[in-house]
Design an enzyme around this catalytic site. Structure first.
Site, mmCIF file in Angstrom:
data_model
loop_
_atom_site.group_PDB
_atom_site.id
_atom_site.type_symbol
_atom_site.label_atom_id
_atom_site.label_comp_id
_atom_site.label_asym_id
_atom_site.label_seq_id
_atom_site.Cartn_x
_atom_site.Cartn_y
_atom_site.Cartn_z
ATOM 1 N N CYS A 192 0.953 -0.917 -0.394
ATOM 2 C CA CYS A 192 -0.295 -0.169 0.329
ATOM 3 C C CYS A 192 1.226 1.423 -0.067
ATOM 4 O O CYS A 192 1.945 1.227 0.705
ATOM 5 C CB CYS A 192 -0.814 -0.061 1.234
ATOM 6 S SG CYS A 192 -2.421 1.314 1.057
ATOM 7 N N HIS A 204 -8.875 -4.662 -3.088
ATOM 8 C CA HIS A 204 -7.836 -3.323 -2.105
ATOM 9 C C HIS A 204 -8.333 -1.723 -2.023
ATOM 10 O O HIS A 204 -8.501 -1.486 -1.540
ATOM 11 C CB HIS A 204 -6.051 -3.614 -2.691
ATOM 12 C CG HIS A 204 -5.389 -2.218 -1.658
ATOM 13 N ND1 HIS A 204 -4.540 -2.953 -1.127
ATOM 14 C CD2 HIS A 204 -4.917 -1.265 -2.449
ATOM 15 C CE1 HIS A 204 -3.779 -1.779 -0.194
ATOM 16 N NE2 HIS A 204 -3.953 -0.527 -1.463
ATOM 17 N N GLU A 205 -8.284 -0.775 -3.670
ATOM 18 C CA GLU A 205 -8.665 0.087 -3.538
ATOM 19 C C GLU A 205 -10.380 0.577 -3.617
ATOM 20 O O GLU A 205 -10.523 0.879 -2.882
ATOM 21 C CB GLU A 205 -8.784 0.894 -5.586
ATOM 22 C CG GLU A 205 -7.145 0.228 -5.749
ATOM 23 C CD GLU A 205 -5.984 0.951 -4.798
ATOM 24 O OE1 GLU A 205 -6.334 2.336 -3.644
ATOM 25 O OE2 GLU A 205 -4.480 0.768 -4.716
ATOM 26 N N HIS A 232 -10.270 1.334 0.618
ATOM 27 C CA HIS A 232 -9.837 1.948 1.042
ATOM 28 C C HIS A 232 -11.235 3.212 1.040
ATOM 29 O O HIS A 232 -11.503 4.302 1.920
ATOM 30 C CB HIS A 232 -8.902 2.956 -0.021
ATOM 31 C CG HIS A 232 -7.453 2.406 0.383
ATOM 32 N ND1 HIS A 232 -6.902 2.866 1.212
ATOM 33 C CD2 HIS A 232 -6.764 1.972 -0.309
ATOM 34 C CE1 HIS A 232 -5.650 2.637 1.721
ATOM 35 N NE2 HIS A 232 -4.779 1.622 0.139
#
Length: 167
Positions: A95, A138-139, A142
């Site tokens: 990250c 993953h994004e 966020h």
């Protein structure tokens, strides 16, 4: 223009917040936000040799916006995971908000994503490539205030990124 120094780092409370949707009336701002995301990602690539995507909250832009640059630049507005596969796999995730730390996580191998592009056109994207599917997850995390540290498989799922050696 935002730079690497503007990147929120692990521990910043904004990284744990859920982002608000981008409104159609904010579309004129999206290109500037994407330019900032692109600039910071390029600085990360130059300094740490990784980076395929970045989410707006990593720059303190608390909007549901992802910028990818895998084969080409791509702006993903208000993404929603429509489906995810039952099949999962593990990887050492990295990250930009903690570039020297790797975290072992489990992600879905395939997914379907609904989103809007920078012209506010709706899209549905069936992602069958494992590397792209894990990046999107993953994004997407966020945008919901979830870091890969929170998805660690167990307490031993952390390691420092190996330092490149010069020859």
């Amino acid at each position: 223009m935002k730079h690497l120094a503007d990147l929120l780092l692990l521990g910043d409370p904004r990284l744990y917040e859920t982002c608000e949707p981008v409104l159609e009336s904010e579309l004129p701002l999206v290109i500037g936000w994407a330019a900032d995301l692109h600039n910071v990602m390029e600085e990360i690539r130059a300094k740490y040799q990784f980076g395929r995507g970045i989410a707006a909250p990593q720059l303190g832009i608390m909007k549901r916006l992802i910028y990818l640059n895998v084969d080409r630049p791509q702006i993903i507005i208000n993404p929603e995971l429509v489906t995810v596969s039952d099949e999962t796999d593990e990887l050492w995730d990295d990250c930009m908000s903690f570039p020297n730390l790797l975290v072992r996580v489990r992600r879905h191998c395939r997914l379907t994503l609904a989103y809007r592009d920078e012209h506010w056109q709706p899209h549905t994207w069936a992602i069958t490539d494992w590397k792209l599917a894990e990046l999107i997850q993953h994004e997407y995390d966020h945008l919901n205030g979830i870091l890969c540290t929170m998805r660690a498989i167990d307490e031993r799922s952390f390691q420092w990124r190996p330092t490149p050696t010069s020859s």
